[in-house]
Structures are given as C-alpha cells and as structure tokens.
Design a protein around this motif. Structure first.
Motif, short mmCIF file in Angstrom:
data_model
loop_
_atom_site.label_atom_id
_atom_site.label_comp_id
_atom_site.label_asym_id
_atom_site.label_seq_id
_atom_site.Cartn_x
_atom_site.Cartn_y
_atom_site.Cartn_z
N ILE A 134 1.16 70.98 9.34
CA ILE A 134 1.22 70.99 10.82
C ILE A 134 2.08 69.49 11.34
CG2 ILE A 134 0.32 70.80 13.04
CD1 ILE A 134 -1.84 72.45 11.92
N ALA A 135 1.82 68.53 10.88
CA ALA A 135 2.43 67.13 10.88
C ALA A 135 4.10 67.13 10.70
CB ALA A 135 2.03 65.76 10.12
N ILE A 136 4.33 67.95 9.44
CA ILE A 136 5.79 67.94 9.13
C ILE A 136 6.42 68.96 10.23
CG2 ILE A 136 7.16 69.18 7.60
CD1 ILE A 136 5.64 67.84 5.14
N PHE A 137 5.80 70.33 10.67
CA PHE A 137 6.28 71.00 11.62
C PHE A 137 6.68 70.30 13.03
CE2 PHE A 137 4.77 73.40 15.49
CZ PHE A 137 6.07 73.97 15.80
N LEU A 138 5.63 69.32 13.26
CA LEU A 138 5.88 68.65 14.73
C LEU A 138 7.07 67.49 14.29
CD1 LEU A 138 2.25 68.25 15.73
CD2 LEU A 138 3.72 69.80 16.64
N SER A 139 7.09 66.93 12.98
CA SER A 139 7.99 65.91 13.07
C SER A 139 9.62 66.52 13.09
CB SER A 139 7.77 65.03 11.82
OG SER A 139 8.03 66.00 10.73
N GLU A 140 9.52 67.85 12.65
CA GLU A 140 10.89 68.53 12.60
C GLU A 140 11.26 69.19 14.00
OE1 GLU A 140 10.45 71.28 9.43
OE2 GLU A 140 10.74 69.68 7.95
N LEU A 141 10.44 68.89 14.88
CA LEU A 141 10.60 69.29 16.53
C LEU A 141 11.70 68.10 16.96
CD1 LEU A 141 7.57 71.10 17.66
CD2 LEU A 141 9.72 72.06 16.90
N LYS A 142 13.07 68.15 16.95
CA LYS A 142 13.84 67.09 17.66
C LYS A 142 14.24 67.57 18.89
CE LYS A 142 13.43 64.91 13.60
NZ LYS A 142 13.01 63.50 13.80
N ALA A 143 14.22 66.46 19.69
CA ALA A 143 15.01 66.55 21.08
C ALA A 143 16.49 66.20 21.12
CB ALA A 143 14.06 65.86 22.06
N THR A 144 17.06 66.86 21.90
CA THR A 144 18.67 66.39 22.07
C THR A 144 18.75 65.01 22.83
OG1 THR A 144 19.52 68.72 22.24
CG2 THR A 144 20.90 67.10 23.11
N GLN A 145 19.38 64.07 22.38
CA GLN A 145 19.34 62.71 22.72
C GLN A 145 19.83 62.89 24.17
OE1 GLN A 145 21.67 59.89 20.67
NE2 GLN A 145 21.39 58.18 22.30
N GLY A 146 18.93 62.18 24.93
CA GLY A 146 19.21 61.98 26.37
C GLY A 146 18.52 62.99 27.25
N SER A 147 17.76 64.03 26.79
CA SER A 147 17.00 65.05 27.34
C SER A 147 15.70 64.40 27.80
CB SER A 147 16.82 66.23 26.47
OG SER A 147 16.00 66.05 25.28
N ALA A 148 15.12 65.17 28.31
CA ALA A 148 13.44 64.69 29.01
C ALA A 148 12.68 64.61 27.76
CB ALA A 148 13.16 65.52 29.99
N ASP A 149 12.80 65.39 26.65
CA ASP A 149 11.89 65.12 25.54
C ASP A 149 12.36 64.32 24.50
OD1 ASP A 149 10.24 67.23 26.57
OD2 ASP A 149 11.64 68.65 25.74
N ALA A 150 13.40 63.50 24.63
CA ALA A 150 13.76 62.40 23.77
C ALA A 150 13.50 60.94 23.92
CB ALA A 150 15.30 62.55 23.76
N ARG A 151 13.43 60.30 23.06
CA ARG A 151 12.97 58.84 23.05
C ARG A 151 14.18 58.18 23.59
NH1 ARG A 151 13.04 54.20 20.57
NH2 ARG A 151 14.31 54.54 19.03
N LEU A 152 15.32 58.48 23.12
CA LEU A 152 16.60 57.69 23.41
C LEU A 152 17.33 58.31 24.70
CD1 LEU A 152 17.95 56.76 19.74
CD2 LEU A 152 16.78 55.19 21.53
N PRO A 153 17.90 57.46 25.37
CA PRO A 153 18.71 57.92 26.61
C PRO A 153 20.18 58.38 26.19
CG PRO A 153 18.86 55.49 26.58
CD PRO A 153 17.91 55.85 25.40
N MET A 154 20.62 59.01 27.01
CA MET A 154 21.95 59.71 26.50
C MET A 154 22.89 58.44 26.03
SD MET A 154 22.67 61.95 29.89
CE MET A 154 24.37 62.28 29.63
N PRO A 155 23.77 58.75 24.86
CA PRO A 155 24.55 57.79 24.32
C PRO A 155 25.69 57.11 25.15
CG PRO A 155 25.14 59.85 23.20
CD PRO A 155 23.92 60.16 24.58
N GLU A 156 26.06 57.84 26.15
CA GLU A 156 27.21 57.20 27.01
C GLU A 156 26.47 56.51 28.05
OE1 GLU A 156 26.28 61.45 28.28
OE2 GLU A 156 27.08 60.65 26.27
N ARG A 157 27.62 55.61 28.57
CA ARG A 157 26.90 54.56 29.35
C ARG A 157 26.89 55.48 31.03
NH1 ARG A 157 25.22 50.18 27.47
NH2 ARG A 157 25.46 49.00 29.49
N SER A 158 26.05 55.18 31.79
CA SER A 158 25.82 55.54 32.98
C SER A 158 26.08 54.47 34.05
CB SER A 158 24.22 56.05 33.28
OG SER A 158 23.90 56.37 34.64
N GLY A 159 26.88 54.37 34.96
CA GLY A 159 27.15 53.75 36.02
C GLY A 159 26.03 53.36 36.91
#
Length: 192
Positions: A134-159
């Motif tokens: 179950i932990a492997i299943f959960l660890s493989e659920l990745k979010a698109t960077q910058g989406s609400a589910d992601a840890r990192l913000p969008m890679p491009e700069r935001s004014g």
C-alpha cells in the motif's frame, strides 16, 4: 383574521428567493450542457502514476481493505478523509510506510477513527507485506508540479508571486530560506 395573505415585504423576500433558485438551476443546466459538449476533461487530472507490479498489488489492497470508504485516490473513493492524490510527491516511501505502521506517532497527533471502535491502529494491524504494498502504491501517486496536490510550485517564475514576496516577506527570509522554484528549475535542467 386572514392568514393566507402575504405582506409586501414577504412577497419581496419570496420573489428574491425564487429568482435565486431559478438562477441556480439554470446555471447548473447551462454548465452541464457546456461540459457535455467539451472534447476534453473540464478539470484536468493532475495526478499521474506508473505503477510497478507491487504498486498494482497495493492499489488492489487499497480498495479491498476499505481505504476508499474514506480516502480518494485516482478519482476513486470518497472525500470523508484526506485525498491521497499526489501524496507520492509530498512524502517519501519511508514516511508513508512509517505512517501506515504507526500513524499517530508519525503524524504526531491523534488520527480519526478508522471504522467502528477502531483508531488508526486498524491500518497498523495489517501484515507488513500488505502495508509495504500500500505504501508503494501511495508513493507512486505523483502530482504534476505546480498543481494543488504537488509539493513544489510551478517551475516557471510568476510575476505575482515574486511581487508578493518582495512586498510582504520579511528581509530576514532571504538569508534564512531559499526559493523552492530554484530547486525545481535545477531539477528540470538535470533531466535528459
């Protein structure tokens, strides 16, 4: 004395309420008509996955053990508990496995009940091999960077973000913290 006549104020209130109901129903109908004519999803899926064989086993166990009774993953399940879409982008496999084995000590607070008269210990009582899958299943659920589910913000700069940081962030932050977007940009450069 007559009880069936309405005063002017009551007529106005009922009229306003009726207009609001008509507006809400017509808006819903128009949105559904618009959505049904789209040739793409109205709301993009920001969770992606590439399951390993053990991740597929974990996905099956996630459904069989009743996790979807409270949690949502891959648009499957309910919203009674935390949505787990993109959790693999926010936590490591080790963290997820520790959490499943000892939820309250990992999370450092009391968790909600998991079934009748069961605390999170219900999950921890599962065999280690099932928890690992179950932990492997959960660890493989990745979010698109910058989406609400992601840890990192969008890679491009935001004014907008840059301006808000410049205006509102204390000057001490510049020496104490670094911009996560710089890490994200560095990771993008390293990818082939």
């Amino acid at each position: 004395m007559r009880f069936n006549t309405l005063k002017l104020g009551e007529k106005i209130l009922f009229g306003i309420f009726g207009i609001l109901v008509v507006f809400a129903v017509s808006s819903f109908v128009m949105l559904e008509i618009y959505r049904s004519h789209l040739n793409h999803p109205m709301y993009p899926n920001t969770t992606h996955f590439d399951f390993t064989p053990e991740g597929k086993v974990g996905s099956q166990l996630f459904r069989e053990k009743g996790c979807t009774d409270c949690h949502r993953a891959l648009r499957n399940g309910t919203n009674h508990g935390v949505s787990l879409d993109g959790i693999g982008s926010r936590h490591t496999l080790d963290y997820l496995e520790s959490f499943l084995k000892k939820p309250e000590s990992t999370y450092e607070t009391k968790t909600i009940d998991h079934g009748l008269n069961k605390q999170a210990a219900y999950v921890a009582a599962l065999p280690d091999n099932e928890l690992h899958s179950i932990a492997i299943f959960l660890s493989e659920l990745k979010a698109t960077q910058g989406s609400a589910d992601a840890r990192l913000p969008m890679p491009e700069r935001s004014g907008f973000v840059d301006e808000m940081v410049k205006v509102w962030a204390p000057s001490s932050w510049k020496t104490e913290y670094h911009d996560l977007r710089e890490d994200a940009g560095q990771n993008q450069k390293e990818k082939p």
